[in-house]
Write a protein that holds these residues in place. Sequence first.
Motif, mmCIF file in Angstrom:
data_model
loop_
_atom_site.group_PDB
_atom_site.id
_atom_site.type_symbol
_atom_site.label_atom_id
_atom_site.label_comp_id
_atom_site.label_asym_id
_atom_site.label_seq_id
_atom_site.Cartn_x
_atom_site.Cartn_y
_atom_site.Cartn_z
ATOM 1 N N ARG A 62 -8.280 7.427 8.179
ATOM 2 C CA ARG A 62 -9.380 8.016 7.713
ATOM 3 C C ARG A 62 -9.091 9.387 8.273
ATOM 4 O O ARG A 62 -8.897 9.617 9.250
ATOM 5 C CB ARG A 62 -10.606 7.463 8.261
ATOM 6 C CG ARG A 62 -10.971 5.927 7.990
ATOM 7 C CD ARG A 62 -11.396 5.856 6.337
ATOM 8 N NE ARG A 62 -11.380 4.432 6.006
ATOM 9 C CZ ARG A 62 -10.703 3.619 5.745
ATOM 10 N NH1 ARG A 62 -9.412 3.704 6.095
ATOM 11 N NH2 ARG A 62 -11.013 2.247 5.473
ATOM 12 N N ASP A 67 -3.453 2.895 6.701
ATOM 13 C CA ASP A 67 -4.819 2.549 6.864
ATOM 14 C C ASP A 67 -5.300 3.484 7.732
ATOM 15 O O ASP A 67 -5.483 3.226 8.912
ATOM 16 C CB ASP A 67 -5.180 1.153 7.169
ATOM 17 C CG ASP A 67 -6.610 0.863 7.188
ATOM 18 O OD1 ASP A 67 -7.265 1.775 6.594
ATOM 19 O OD2 ASP A 67 -6.887 -0.429 7.449
ATOM 20 N N THR A 122 -11.118 8.603 2.703
ATOM 21 C CA THR A 122 -10.139 7.426 2.548
ATOM 22 C C THR A 122 -8.832 8.075 2.070
ATOM 23 O O THR A 122 -8.870 8.982 1.433
ATOM 24 C CB THR A 122 -10.643 6.375 1.462
ATOM 25 O OG1 THR A 122 -11.126 7.130 0.288
ATOM 26 C CG2 THR A 122 -12.161 5.814 2.213
ATOM 27 N N SER A 127 -7.826 1.538 1.512
ATOM 28 C CA SER A 127 -9.416 1.988 1.293
ATOM 29 C C SER A 127 -9.493 3.040 0.252
ATOM 30 O O SER A 127 -8.730 4.030 0.252
ATOM 31 C CB SER A 127 -10.128 2.414 2.360
ATOM 32 O OG SER A 127 -11.398 2.690 2.319
ATOM 33 N N THR A 128 -10.222 3.008 -0.587
ATOM 34 C CA THR A 128 -10.407 4.225 -1.671
ATOM 35 C C THR A 128 -11.837 4.380 -1.873
ATOM 36 O O THR A 128 -12.833 3.640 -1.700
ATOM 37 C CB THR A 128 -9.900 3.700 -3.066
ATOM 38 O OG1 THR A 128 -9.594 4.714 -3.996
ATOM 39 C CG2 THR A 128 -10.631 2.646 -3.804
ATOM 40 N N THR A 129 -12.179 5.679 -2.351
ATOM 41 C CA THR A 129 -13.506 6.070 -2.933
ATOM 42 C C THR A 129 -13.515 6.585 -4.231
ATOM 43 O O THR A 129 -12.477 7.050 -4.787
ATOM 44 C CB THR A 129 -13.748 7.544 -2.183
ATOM 45 O OG1 THR A 129 -13.577 7.128 -0.606
ATOM 46 C CG2 THR A 129 -15.208 7.993 -2.576
ATOM 47 N N ASN A 165 0.944 -1.278 0.034
ATOM 48 C CA ASN A 165 0.006 -0.024 -0.070
ATOM 49 C C ASN A 165 1.063 1.317 0.043
ATOM 50 O O ASN A 165 1.889 1.303 0.845
ATOM 51 C CB ASN A 165 -0.897 0.133 1.215
ATOM 52 C CG ASN A 165 -2.209 -0.912 1.195
ATOM 53 O OD1 ASN A 165 -2.712 -0.999 -0.175
ATOM 54 N ND2 ASN A 165 -2.426 -1.631 2.148
ATOM 55 N N ASN A 214 -7.406 2.289 -8.848
ATOM 56 C CA ASN A 214 -7.150 1.371 -7.551
ATOM 57 C C ASN A 214 -6.111 0.250 -7.799
ATOM 58 O O ASN A 214 -5.226 0.324 -6.703
ATOM 59 C CB ASN A 214 -8.400 0.420 -7.361
ATOM 60 C CG ASN A 214 -9.453 1.457 -7.097
ATOM 61 O OD1 ASN A 214 -9.498 2.539 -6.821
ATOM 62 N ND2 ASN A 214 -10.667 0.888 -6.634
#
Length: 827
Positions: free
Chosen positions: A103, A101, A140, A608-610, A97, A601
């Motif tokens: 937010r 991780d 994210t 985590s992605t949006t 990554n 992605n």
Amino acid sequence: MPQHKNDLPETLSPVTQLPLLKRLAARLFGSGLSRLRAQHAASWLQGQADGFRSGHSAGVDYGYDEGHADGLEEGRQVLFINDTRSQELRAPGIDDNLFDDWRLPLTAELKKQIKADVAALLPATAQPSAAQWKMIFSDTPSTSVVAGAGAGKSTSLVLRILLLSHYLGFELSSMTVVTFTRESRKDFIAKLQEIFALWGHTLSLKEAREVVRTFHSRILPMVRSLPGYAQLQAFETFSHRGASDDDADSNPFDLRINDAQRQQLNACYHRLYSDTPRFREAIGVLCRHALQLKALEHDHPDVQKRMAVTELAAKRDEELCDTLEDLWFAAGAWPIQGIEPSRETVNINGSTFHCHGYIEQLDAWVVLGFDPRENPQICRPNAKLSVRAEWAVKRTLFRAFCDKPLIWLESYEQSKRVLTTLAGDASAGPGFDYKLKGELSSAPLLDCFVAAASFIENLGLDVGSAVGDLRFASDDPDRFFFEALSLFWRALESHLLAQTPPVMTYNRMFSLFGEHTAQNFKLLSDAQLRPLSHLMIDEFQDVSPQIVSWLRASLREIRSRGPAMHVGRGAQRSSLLCVGDDWQSIYGWRGSSPKYFMAFNKEFVSPSTTRVMLSDNFRSQQHVIDAAEHIVRAAPSIPGKRAKACGEPKPLVPVQVLDRDDTGLVAKLTEHYNAGDRVLMLFRKGSDKALIEKEIQAVVNVDSSLPPALRRLKQLTFHSAKGLQADAVFLLGDCQHLTSSPYKNQVYRMAGLGNEGDPEPYDSAQKDEVLRLAYVGITRAITHCYWYVERQDAQGPNIPKASDRVPKGKPFFEDVRGGAVDRSDKR
């Protein structure tokens, strides 16, 4: 519980002991019997054995019963373990990554407060839609925003910065917003200052410029921080006046070479030409090929027509040669140093013609042409045809039937370039033009070197390594072009670094901090990396593999440094938000690719992605939107895209497709301008601009006399129009894929672009790109769009064209080509 001995069965109970006196008596009695031999020893022994056997058997039975009972009891108290573990031993996996991780700390209360502030401070027309709020509030580490034409993304990006800075306390020094051009950067800076002021923050121009950057203006300080490179200049912005930081915002796709750059190219070329025999040999092959008269097939119409006068043309050829040499001599262009005057004879289709000279250095014969600046009516005495017409006949016959290596000097100017080539003049460079297979036109050789090297490097490849993997036929001159390029490019990089101050190309700068050179990041301080912590990138569909490698390497380095990099700061960790539209990816010819946005992605791995789809179009009426999307939908794209017109209702007017008619175009354009409309004229060829501009000179004169803010007419290429809009848009020319590029197909495969197994991945990408280019052109229109394309019989066969996608019977198109108006299903 075990039994006590008093609990034993009766048969196993021990004999009770006799009293002492009786025991003594029994012993004496037994001894007496033994002396009298009255005891039967065998019986005693047999009894003893029988007793032992019975006792042993009874003992075993007793022991088993006792042990079994004890075992059952203990088994109730012991855990039974069944080992089901895998016998395979594996090493720990790799966390690939680019982000931790985490937010953004966005609570429901904070979102409610932000929405209330925006409602109070921004006008109703600037209020974000639900999808735009999703973009602004994405929490994210990574976010991709698919924003079609006219989606209103700029305000949303500014509100995203406001969220991070004003509401979450992130320092502006941890953020970078990337725009692609100086113009888009200027517009975004103004919007950033305007909106921040509404929230009580006065951003100076300097502060805003630090946040809003181009990729090039961000990489330059990184390289300048290295020892010995504090004054480094970029070759792309190098000039005699020196370079400023603003120059880093120039158009990254503009490869035009100025005088200062050309001087450096020529100086490097001259030294390499003098010192490297193999380079000289390769240049000789290229020069001879470039100058040589291009062949014509025997069945070409011009050849067939002029073959009939071959014998007549041969009879007058010596006189024609005399006349042409007199013209060249009078112009001071003949004789030419390095060309030996020689009337060598040449057999052309059974007749004898003459050359004017011979170049030993190139092993080629020379024929003088008719300079276009001379009077085309000049005639030889008593000749029926003009000298120009006689020359044209000879030229056609030589192109079809001459088997000698031949250089046809078309003009006095061309002869000067040949002269500088032969003399090795450092100030002039090679002095001839070259055309790589797949390019639309020829260009000066060193310009071709720069363009080819830039394309290769934009794909993230090293020029020397890529050239070594290219393959060409043994007699293909492009093979010598790339051999010469490999030698020249390495020499140029060394030459530029040796200047004071040193000079380097932007591609070289990005490669210093790419994924293959991650160790160089150790030379950067936290402060130099911190602006890349929270990246927001616009027009992401136009990034190149080279830029992607730099972005990933930067984000990976930021993560690896961990919390120590952010001590005492509000901005923690890192994030990436990219805004783009794969339908507007139109710079593949420079090495860009929409792949990295379409597979976001996969290319930017995140815990985590949006993804956000901005489908509202605040610019165009629905027919313009539907027409553009119908054209481009045949190209691979992100699924689920369909825009709808929003905002103030606009009249539904179909996009008109017309045959090329310059008179009609001028009349319609003038009509719209006089009605007060903003007008945008987009063209595919520079010659079209010059032609139309002359026709609309009256409008041009009126518009140019107005202050810039009041001007309503712009004339640009399709590519230059991104981000612009107008009430009426005029598209001049079709979007076509005209050529195939062997070398670009090869390096495309090396870079891993295109579909696996596709032998021509670059050509395939370009066929898709012409559709996207038409989409960009059409979506500049607010209400009216007129598309003038060449007639079908004026275009070559089997050439993919965007106009082929214009449908019949659809209300959003009105195809009036050929004079027949398509009015079916117009509701």
